[in-house]
Motif scaffolding. Structure first.
Motif, PDB file in Angstrom:
ATOM      1  N   VAL A 107      -7.267  -0.844   8.330  1.00  0.00           N
ATOM      2  CA  VAL A 107      -6.870   0.493   8.242  1.00  0.00           C
ATOM      3  C   VAL A 107      -5.986   0.594   6.902  1.00  0.00           C
ATOM      4  CG1 VAL A 107      -4.860   1.907   9.123  1.00  0.00           C
ATOM      5  CG2 VAL A 107      -6.354   0.707  10.747  1.00  0.00           C
ATOM      6  N   LEU A 108      -5.238  -0.299   6.399  1.00  0.00           N
ATOM      7  CA  LEU A 108      -4.302  -0.163   5.431  1.00  0.00           C
ATOM      8  C   LEU A 108      -5.139  -0.134   4.016  1.00  0.00           C
ATOM      9  CD1 LEU A 108      -1.311  -2.356   6.148  1.00  0.00           C
ATOM     10  CD2 LEU A 108      -1.586  -0.025   6.222  1.00  0.00           C
ATOM     11  N   GLY A 118      -7.020   3.103   3.608  1.00  0.00           N
ATOM     12  CA  GLY A 118      -6.123   4.005   3.214  1.00  0.00           C
ATOM     13  C   GLY A 118      -5.199   4.019   1.948  1.00  0.00           C
ATOM     14  N   LYS A 119      -5.297   2.843   1.407  1.00  0.00           N
ATOM     15  CA  LYS A 119      -4.557   2.885  -0.287  1.00  0.00           C
ATOM     16  C   LYS A 119      -5.641   3.215  -1.026  1.00  0.00           C
ATOM     17  CE  LYS A 119      -1.721  -1.178   0.793  1.00  0.00           C
ATOM     18  NZ  LYS A 119      -1.507  -2.744   0.060  1.00  0.00           N
ATOM     19  N   TYR A 176      -7.976   5.569  -0.125  1.00  0.00           N
ATOM     20  CA  TYR A 176      -7.864   7.082  -0.220  1.00  0.00           C
ATOM     21  C   TYR A 176      -6.645   7.748  -0.730  1.00  0.00           C
ATOM     22  CZ  TYR A 176      -7.617  11.577   1.950  1.00  0.00           C
ATOM     23  OH  TYR A 176      -7.537  12.990   2.141  1.00  0.00           O
ATOM     24  N   THR A 177      -5.543   7.150  -0.654  1.00  0.00           N
ATOM     25  CA  THR A 177      -4.245   7.513  -1.407  1.00  0.00           C
ATOM     26  C   THR A 177      -4.526   7.572  -2.922  1.00  0.00           C
ATOM     27  OG1 THR A 177      -3.146   7.064   0.640  1.00  0.00           O
ATOM     28  CG2 THR A 177      -1.917   7.393  -1.488  1.00  0.00           C
ATOM     29  N   THR A 233      -1.091   3.372  -5.943  1.00  0.00           N
ATOM     30  CA  THR A 233      -0.380   3.327  -4.831  1.00  0.00           C
ATOM     31  C   THR A 233       1.165   2.677  -5.275  1.00  0.00           C
ATOM     32  OG1 THR A 233      -1.264   1.644  -3.741  1.00  0.00           O
ATOM     33  CG2 THR A 233      -2.185   3.743  -3.250  1.00  0.00           C
ATOM     34  N   ASP A 291      -0.253   8.923   8.468  1.00  0.00           N
ATOM     35  CA  ASP A 291      -1.797   9.162   8.706  1.00  0.00           C
ATOM     36  C   ASP A 291      -2.818   8.475   7.853  1.00  0.00           C
ATOM     37  OD1 ASP A 291      -3.954  10.518  10.077  1.00  0.00           O
ATOM     38  OD2 ASP A 291      -3.763  12.282   8.814  1.00  0.00           O
ATOM     39  N   ARG A 292      -3.520   9.173   6.754  1.00  0.00           N
ATOM     40  CA  ARG A 292      -4.395   8.392   5.928  1.00  0.00           C
ATOM     41  C   ARG A 292      -3.675   7.869   4.773  1.00  0.00           C
ATOM     42  NH1 ARG A 292      -9.931  11.031   4.956  1.00  0.00           N
ATOM     43  NH2 ARG A 292     -10.268   9.146   4.109  1.00  0.00           N
ATOM     44  N   TYR A 293      -2.325   8.245   4.398  1.00  0.00           N
ATOM     45  CA  TYR A 293      -1.503   8.044   3.134  1.00  0.00           C
ATOM     46  C   TYR A 293      -1.003   6.714   3.357  1.00  0.00           C
ATOM     47  CZ  TYR A 293      -2.803  12.545   1.660  1.00  0.00           C
ATOM     48  OH  TYR A 293      -3.283  13.855   1.457  1.00  0.00           O
ATOM     49  N   VAL A 294      -1.012   5.689   2.418  1.00  0.00           N
ATOM     50  CA  VAL A 294      -0.486   4.363   2.356  1.00  0.00           C
ATOM     51  C   VAL A 294       0.035   4.352   1.028  1.00  0.00           C
ATOM     52  CG1 VAL A 294      -0.921   1.954   2.787  1.00  0.00           C
ATOM     53  CG2 VAL A 294      -2.118   3.607   4.008  1.00  0.00           C
TER      54      VAL A 294
END
Length: 139
Positions: free
Chosen positions: A50-51, A54-55, A57-58, A66, A85-88
């Protein structure tokens, strides 16, 4: 961004993780934040799938690493409340650009993807993501 290059980037991150003594997950996304490649080392934390994406994508969405975004989402920061949500918003996500140093805003004319790493300490995740980004820069 293509699959062959994304897989080489994942491999570079995994090799750096072995040097760092970390067990990581690594994700490479394209300019739209869509997953191109993902690898999870045996024994890596269950949060990595997940992370790490997410990183990545962010990093691509905000055109910056990030680690550089993290202070902006703290209380009082100009992007406070963004995380979720999708932001890490902690270290381990690095945008990939057409030119410049690959770290986002400075010197990158167009972000074409990103790499995200999760599973080690923040400094280990950053080192692994930068190892993957070095493959991009050398391609």
């Amino acid at each position: 961004m293509n699959l062959e290059l994304a897989l080489r980037m994942c491999e570079a991150a995994v090799k750096q993780a072995a040097r760092e003594g970390a067990l990581i997950s690594v994700a490479v996304v394209d300019a739209g934040g869509h997953l191109v490649a993902f690898q999870r080392m045996d024994g890596a934390r269950i949060t990595g799938p997940v992370l790490a994406p997410g990183k990545a994508y962010t990093a691509v969405a905000h055109r910056m690493a990030t680690a550089d975004l993290a202070p902006l989402v703290l209380p009082g920061g100009e992007l406070y409340g963004l995380a979720g949500d999708r932001y890490v918003c902690f270290g381990g996500g690095v945008p990939l650009g057409e030119s410049g140093d690959g770290r986002g805003v400075s010197g990158v004319s167009r972000v074409v993807g990103a790499v995200g790493v999760s599973g080690g300490t923040v400094s280990q995740d950053i080192a692994c993501a930068e190892a993957a980004a070095a493959v991009w820069e050398g391609a």
